[in-house]
Design a protein around this motif. Structure first.
Motif, mmCIF file in Angstrom:
data_model
loop_
_atom_site.group_PDB
_atom_site.id
_atom_site.type_symbol
_atom_site.label_atom_id
_atom_site.label_comp_id
_atom_site.label_asym_id
_atom_site.label_seq_id
_atom_site.Cartn_x
_atom_site.Cartn_y
_atom_site.Cartn_z
ATOM 1 N N CYS A 7 1.463 9.494 2.744
ATOM 2 C CA CYS A 7 1.743 10.930 2.767
ATOM 3 C C CYS A 7 0.820 11.677 1.798
ATOM 4 N N VAL A 8 0.320 10.997 0.789
ATOM 5 C CA VAL A 8 -0.668 11.583 -0.115
ATOM 6 C C VAL A 8 -2.057 11.428 0.473
ATOM 7 N N ALA A 9 -2.326 10.250 1.010
ATOM 8 C CA ALA A 9 -3.673 9.966 1.501
ATOM 9 C C ALA A 9 -4.061 10.832 2.687
ATOM 10 N N THR A 10 -3.080 11.341 3.426
ATOM 11 C CA THR A 10 -3.414 12.159 4.596
ATOM 12 C C THR A 10 -4.116 13.447 4.206
ATOM 13 N N GLN A 11 -4.025 13.855 2.956
ATOM 14 C CA GLN A 11 -4.656 15.091 2.524
ATOM 15 C C GLN A 11 -6.138 14.907 2.203
ATOM 16 N N MET A 12 -6.647 13.680 2.357
ATOM 17 C CA MET A 12 -8.014 13.396 1.949
ATOM 18 C C MET A 12 -9.046 13.965 2.902
ATOM 19 N N LEU A 13 -8.656 14.240 4.136
ATOM 20 C CA LEU A 13 -9.621 14.656 5.143
ATOM 21 C C LEU A 13 -9.620 16.165 5.334
ATOM 22 N N LEU A 14 -10.783 16.720 5.514
ATOM 23 C CA LEU A 14 -10.904 18.147 5.770
ATOM 24 C C LEU A 14 -10.467 18.465 7.190
ATOM 25 N N ASP A 15 -10.029 19.683 7.418
ATOM 26 C CA ASP A 15 -9.530 20.072 8.735
ATOM 27 C C ASP A 15 -10.585 19.919 9.812
ATOM 28 N N THR A 87 -15.801 3.500 2.049
ATOM 29 C CA THR A 87 -14.851 2.388 2.128
ATOM 30 C C THR A 87 -13.533 2.692 1.424
ATOM 31 N N SER A 88 -13.340 3.932 0.978
ATOM 32 C CA SER A 88 -12.080 4.288 0.330
ATOM 33 C C SER A 88 -10.951 4.344 1.357
ATOM 34 N N PHE A 89 -9.716 4.260 0.877
ATOM 35 C CA PHE A 89 -8.576 4.356 1.778
ATOM 36 C C PHE A 89 -8.478 5.778 2.328
ATOM 37 N N GLN A 90 -8.355 5.885 3.656
ATOM 38 C CA GLN A 90 -8.197 7.181 4.309
ATOM 39 C C GLN A 90 -7.101 7.084 5.361
ATOM 40 N N LEU A 208 0.439 -2.812 4.184
ATOM 41 C CA LEU A 208 0.214 -2.790 2.741
ATOM 42 C C LEU A 208 -1.183 -3.325 2.462
ATOM 43 N N VAL A 209 -2.011 -2.490 1.839
ATOM 44 C CA VAL A 209 -3.389 -2.849 1.494
ATOM 45 C C VAL A 209 -3.473 -2.996 -0.016
ATOM 46 N N LEU A 210 -3.973 -4.121 -0.478
ATOM 47 C CA LEU A 210 -4.108 -4.380 -1.905
ATOM 48 C C LEU A 210 -5.582 -4.415 -2.282
ATOM 49 N N GLY A 211 -5.917 -3.786 -3.400
ATOM 50 C CA GLY A 211 -7.311 -3.704 -3.830
ATOM 51 C C GLY A 211 -7.810 -4.994 -4.412
ATOM 52 N N LYS A 236 -1.438 7.756 14.409
ATOM 53 C CA LYS A 236 -2.028 7.752 13.067
ATOM 54 C C LYS A 236 -3.054 6.635 12.927
ATOM 55 N N HIS A 237 -4.036 6.884 12.073
ATOM 56 C CA HIS A 237 -5.152 5.946 11.886
ATOM 57 C C HIS A 237 -5.442 5.822 10.399
ATOM 58 N N ILE A 238 -5.559 4.589 9.907
ATOM 59 C CA ILE A 238 -5.942 4.378 8.517
ATOM 60 C C ILE A 238 -7.193 3.508 8.457
ATOM 61 N N SER A 239 -7.945 3.670 7.376
ATOM 62 C CA SER A 239 -9.132 2.845 7.160
ATOM 63 C C SER A 239 -9.208 2.480 5.685
ATOM 64 N N PHE A 240 -9.853 1.349 5.402
ATOM 65 C CA PHE A 240 -9.956 0.884 4.019
ATOM 66 C C PHE A 240 -11.099 -0.124 3.902
ATOM 67 N N ASP A 241 -11.425 -0.470 2.691
ATOM 68 C CA ASP A 241 -12.499 -1.420 2.410
ATOM 69 C C ASP A 241 -12.229 -2.741 3.133
#
Length: 286
Positions: A7-15, A87-90, A208-211, A236-241
């Motif tokens: 719910c926090v990470a969803t704000q990372m992308l511009l409209d 490669t950051s979480f998005q 759950l993604v662990l660094g 919904k779509h997520i991406s990570f390293d």
């Protein structure tokens, strides 16, 4: 361990990035639909009513151009020569919009493609069906600013089903995405630049993604100081390293799920300047 919720990470992308992503969502046009029907027809005819049966494991063919030695990696452990990849979480709340009019067809294609293996879509190849088109959209989304050789790059994609009535249960064990054959052959850990999950249903356990990347064999323990938690939401779509440890943890589900449900996900790994060993293109004769 610090966990960052989606719910926090969803704000990372511009409209404007979100709008572009939605515009690139797969369209079930006549040409793509006909190719999908051709590819999936045999499996659809053989499908039985009720719980989706677990996939059969297929023997993979060895590629003649498979790597025979160590792969050149940069200081972070990524494949060398591939700058410009985020490669950051998005988290994208609407990779596929809820208003998409062909969800039923898309889910049917997911069932038809469900096997205990992954498939390869070269970056230079024209998609032949809806799932390949979605895989290419995801690949292009995450490589817009990247420098790479298209002839040696592509998307590795597959489908996962989980649920209380599924033979494999509701969880997916923690693991690293990597070239397993290369690791067995020479012990080297080679990962995709970016790993992604696209949720095709609203129910099920979170990702759950662990660094944490794999430890060298001479290293004992390592502290994990960051993590990301993403709950299923259709579209919904997520991406990570691609080096990070991840899995599906039923213990972290929100609320009480329905007695019967299916957790459906579409997975795409972004590989640049490298094709994982023994991953073949989706067969047209199925």
């Amino acid at each position: 361990i610090f966990f960052r919720s989606e719910c926090v990470a969803t704000q990372m992308l511009l409209d404007d990035e979100m709008d572009e992503c939605i515009q690139q969502s797969p369209k079930r046009d006549k040409d793509v639909s006909e190719k999908a029907d051709k590819i999936f027809s045999k499996k659809r005819q053989a499908k039985q009513n009720g719980v989706l049966a677990p996939p059969k494991k297929k023997k993979k063919k060895k590629r003649e151009d498979a790597p025979k030695g160590p792969v050149d990696l940069d200081s972070r452990g990524h494949i060398a020569g591939t700058d410009g990849v985020d490669t950051s979480f998005q988290s994208f709340t609407a990779m596929i919009p809820q208003a998409y009019t062909h969800w039923k067809d898309l889910l049917s294609d997911c069932e038809a493609a469900y096997e205990a293996t992954s498939y390869w879509l070269p970056a230079t190849m024209t998609p032949r069906c809806t799932l390949e088109r979605l895989a290419k959209t995801i690949f292009q989304l995450h490589t817009k600013q990247a420098k790479f050789d298209p002839a040696r790059s592509g998307a590795e994609w597959w489908v996962q089903f989980r649920g209380p009535d599924h033979e494999n249960g509701t969880a997916i064990g923690f693991h690293w995405d990597r070239d397993e054959r290369l690791r067995d052959q020479c012990g080297q850990e080679v990962h995709p630049q970016v790993a992604t999950v696209t949720y095709m249903s609203d129910h099920g356990a979170p990702t759950l993604v662990l660094g944490s990347a794999p430890l060298p064999r001479h290293v004992g323990l390592r502290e994990i100081n960051k993590g990301f938690l993403a709950h299923p939401q259709r579209g919904k779509h997520i991406s990570f390293d691609g080096r990070y440890l991840h899995g599906v943890a039923p213990q972290l589900m929100l609320g009480r799920p329905p007695k019967k449900y299916q957790r459906i996900t579409f997975l795409v790994n972004v590989w640049l300047n490298y094709r994982p060993t023994d991953v073949q293109e989706f067969p047209e004769d199925r």
